[in-house]
Structure formats: structure tokens, C-alpha cells
Design a protein around this motif. Structure first.
Motif, PDB file in Angstrom:
ATOM      1  N   THR A  10      18.905 -42.706  47.368  1.00  0.00           N
ATOM      2  CA  THR A  10      18.538 -42.119  46.171  1.00  0.00           C
ATOM      3  C   THR A  10      17.218 -42.769  45.578  1.00  0.00           C
ATOM      4  O   THR A  10      16.706 -41.822  44.847  1.00  0.00           O
ATOM      5  CB  THR A  10      19.573 -41.997  44.911  1.00  0.00           C
ATOM      6  N   GLN A  59      30.055 -30.593  46.815  1.00  0.00           N
ATOM      7  CA  GLN A  59      29.967 -29.542  47.946  1.00  0.00           C
ATOM      8  C   GLN A  59      28.991 -30.147  48.924  1.00  0.00           C
ATOM      9  O   GLN A  59      29.279 -30.230  50.108  1.00  0.00           O
ATOM     10  CB  GLN A  59      29.745 -28.182  47.429  1.00  0.00           C
ATOM     11  N   VAL A  60      27.711 -30.335  48.495  1.00  0.00           N
ATOM     12  CA  VAL A  60      26.613 -30.626  49.357  1.00  0.00           C
ATOM     13  C   VAL A  60      27.300 -32.219  49.958  1.00  0.00           C
ATOM     14  O   VAL A  60      26.930 -32.472  51.000  1.00  0.00           O
ATOM     15  CB  VAL A  60      25.280 -31.043  48.652  1.00  0.00           C
ATOM     16  N   ILE A  61      27.656 -33.267  49.279  1.00  0.00           N
ATOM     17  CA  ILE A  61      28.066 -34.339  49.753  1.00  0.00           C
ATOM     18  C   ILE A  61      29.174 -34.301  50.639  1.00  0.00           C
ATOM     19  O   ILE A  61      29.184 -34.864  51.663  1.00  0.00           O
ATOM     20  CB  ILE A  61      28.537 -35.408  48.540  1.00  0.00           C
ATOM     21  N   ALA A 101      22.809 -36.958  41.459  1.00  0.00           N
ATOM     22  CA  ALA A 101      23.575 -36.172  40.301  1.00  0.00           C
ATOM     23  C   ALA A 101      25.168 -36.708  40.172  1.00  0.00           C
ATOM     24  O   ALA A 101      25.590 -36.642  38.924  1.00  0.00           O
ATOM     25  CB  ALA A 101      23.573 -34.581  40.538  1.00  0.00           C
ATOM     26  N   ALA A 102      25.757 -36.680  41.273  1.00  0.00           N
ATOM     27  CA  ALA A 102      27.018 -37.311  41.260  1.00  0.00           C
ATOM     28  C   ALA A 102      27.246 -38.297  40.533  1.00  0.00           C
ATOM     29  O   ALA A 102      28.121 -38.867  39.824  1.00  0.00           O
ATOM     30  CB  ALA A 102      27.690 -36.875  42.559  1.00  0.00           C
ATOM     31  N   GLU A 162      19.491 -35.811  46.288  1.00  0.00           N
ATOM     32  CA  GLU A 162      19.631 -35.214  44.761  1.00  0.00           C
ATOM     33  C   GLU A 162      21.140 -34.997  44.484  1.00  0.00           C
ATOM     34  O   GLU A 162      21.513 -35.282  43.346  1.00  0.00           O
ATOM     35  CB  GLU A 162      18.722 -34.204  44.566  1.00  0.00           C
ATOM     36  N   SER A 163      22.009 -34.655  45.287  1.00  0.00           N
ATOM     37  CA  SER A 163      23.215 -34.397  45.035  1.00  0.00           C
ATOM     38  C   SER A 163      24.010 -35.680  45.005  1.00  0.00           C
ATOM     39  O   SER A 163      24.828 -35.844  43.879  1.00  0.00           O
ATOM     40  CB  SER A 163      23.908 -33.679  46.290  1.00  0.00           C
ATOM     41  N   GLU A 220      18.163 -32.669  49.772  1.00  0.00           N
ATOM     42  CA  GLU A 220      19.250 -32.139  49.216  1.00  0.00           C
ATOM     43  C   GLU A 220      20.383 -33.062  48.867  1.00  0.00           C
ATOM     44  O   GLU A 220      20.942 -33.112  47.896  1.00  0.00           O
ATOM     45  CB  GLU A 220      19.533 -30.726  49.752  1.00  0.00           C
ATOM     46  N   LEU A 221      20.758 -33.657  49.978  1.00  0.00           N
ATOM     47  CA  LEU A 221      21.783 -34.736  49.838  1.00  0.00           C
ATOM     48  C   LEU A 221      21.358 -35.679  48.895  1.00  0.00           C
ATOM     49  O   LEU A 221      22.147 -36.491  48.098  1.00  0.00           O
ATOM     50  CB  LEU A 221      21.943 -35.303  51.220  1.00  0.00           C
ATOM     51  N   ALA A 252      28.445 -28.352  42.749  1.00  0.00           N
ATOM     52  CA  ALA A 252      27.307 -28.140  43.572  1.00  0.00           C
ATOM     53  C   ALA A 252      27.070 -29.511  44.382  1.00  0.00           C
ATOM     54  O   ALA A 252      27.021 -29.589  45.688  1.00  0.00           O
ATOM     55  CB  ALA A 252      26.207 -27.602  43.146  1.00  0.00           C
ATOM     56  N   ALA A 253      26.952 -30.472  43.633  1.00  0.00           N
ATOM     57  CA  ALA A 253      26.526 -31.761  44.235  1.00  0.00           C
ATOM     58  C   ALA A 253      27.934 -32.382  45.038  1.00  0.00           C
ATOM     59  O   ALA A 253      27.571 -32.594  46.348  1.00  0.00           O
ATOM     60  CB  ALA A 253      26.237 -32.801  43.311  1.00  0.00           C
TER      61      ALA A 253
END
Length: 188
Positions: free
Chosen positions: A19, A87-89, A70-71, A66-67, A63-64, A84-85
Motif C-alpha cells: 500500500t 471482494q477484491v482481496i 481501504a480494508a 487500494e482495496s 486495484e488490490l 468491495a475491498a
């Protein structure tokens, strides 16, 4: 490292180091993986060497990233994890082919599939994020006290009271600002 790009800020925790490839999120953001080659470089430095990376794979990586941010931020402030985060992870974790390998020195390292690709490396990063967000490791998620940074980091200090994502950057910058504020130059 390739010239013309900002240095990587490496840490002991893979997911939060990842990150950290976007810094100063609330100031003048610095993108440390602006090209597919820079993602290859970052992965190699972190023991996840891949042969190539496409622009679409770089988009998946961002995308990963940022997810995870966020998480991890939600976990650090004890808020609900963004669906949504999560789900991506989870998707990135499930899509890769990597195995944990025990070295002769008793250390764990990741081995990507023989035809290693970015998705395999991202699955390792996602799995690391899952372990810290789920509280499976000794430490706690926290947010950098720098008002321009606010990066999520994994605090493994004994007291769990670390303030800065990186003492050499955010910590020193804040201490310098505090010193200057407390010691104004004398007027002549």
C-alpha cells in the motif's frame, strides 16, 4: 533501482509495504509503481519475481493496493470493512498459484508457480493482507499520524503505540515541523 522514479519504501509487512507504493495520499500523492516495469521491480525486491507485467496487470495490482488500503484503514479505526475491498482481496487471493516454502534457515518464503505471473504475486500480497486484517499476526493496524500521509501500517512495536508509517520520512518531517513551530527565528 531505475533512475527517474521515487525510491520504494520497504517495510517488514508485505501487504502494508504494497500500500506504500502510493504515498502522501492526502497531500501531493507520489505513485511509486507508475509503469508495469516498476511493479516488476517492486515485486522482485520483495521476493516475488515475475517475468513480465502488462498494463492490465498493473491495473489489477493498483486495484488490490487500494482495496488493501481501504480494508486496513477500516480495520485500524475499527470500522466495518468495505465489501468491495474485501471482494477484491479475496478474488486476488484465490486467483494465484503460490506456495509457502520453508527455507533451511527456518524462514517462510513464497514460491510462485513455474510460469509465474503478476496474478500469482498478487495472491501472496492478498493472503498477507488477509492475515493482518483478520488479526492473525502479532501486531495491530494503525494509521500514520502525518496529516498528508495517513498510510495504514502494521505496528509490531512492543507498546503498539507507533505513530508513523516510516520514521525516516513522515516521522522526521513531523518532528522537524514541530521544532520549527516551537523555535521561530528571532526577528532582527
Amino acid at each position: 533501482m531505475r533512475t527517474g522514479f521515487p525510491d520504494f519504501r520497504l517495510g517488514a509487512v508485505l501487504a502494508t509495504s504494497f500500500t506504500g507504493t502510493l504515498t502522501e495520499r492526502r497531500g501531493n500523492a507520489v505513485e511509486r509503481i507508475p509503469t508495469p516495469q516498476r511493479l516488476i521491480d517492486w515485486l522482485a525486491v520483495n521476493g516475488l519475481a515475475v517475468d513480465s507485467c502488462t498494463p492490465a496487470q498493473l491495473d489489477l495490482a493498483r486495484e488490490l493496493r487500494e482495496s488493501i488500503h481501504a480494508a486496513a484503514t477500516a480495520a485500524a479505526i475499527q470500522d466495518a470493512l468495505p465489501a468491495a475491498a474485501v471482494q477484491v482481496i479475496n478474488d486476488r487471493s484465490a486467483q494465484g498459484r503460490a506456495a509457502a516454502i520453508l527455507t533451511p534457515e527456518g524462514q517462510r518464503r513464497w514460491q510462485l508457480s513455474s510460469a509465474s505471473c503478476v496474478e500469482d504475486a498478487l495472491s501472496v500480497i492478498a493472503a498477507d493482507a488477509i492475515s493482518i486484517i483478520a488479526g492473525e499476526r502479532d501486531g495491530k493496524l494503525a494509521l500514520c499520524a502525518s496529516p498528508t500521509c495517513r498510510a495504514a501500517f502494521f505496528d509490531t512495536s512492543q507498546s503498539r503505540t507507533r505513530k508513523w508509517c516510516d520514521m525516516n520520512t513522515c516521522g522526521n518531517r513531523q518532528k522537524k515541523a514541530r521544532f520549527i513551530a516551537n523555535h521561530p527565528k528571532n526577528s532582527a
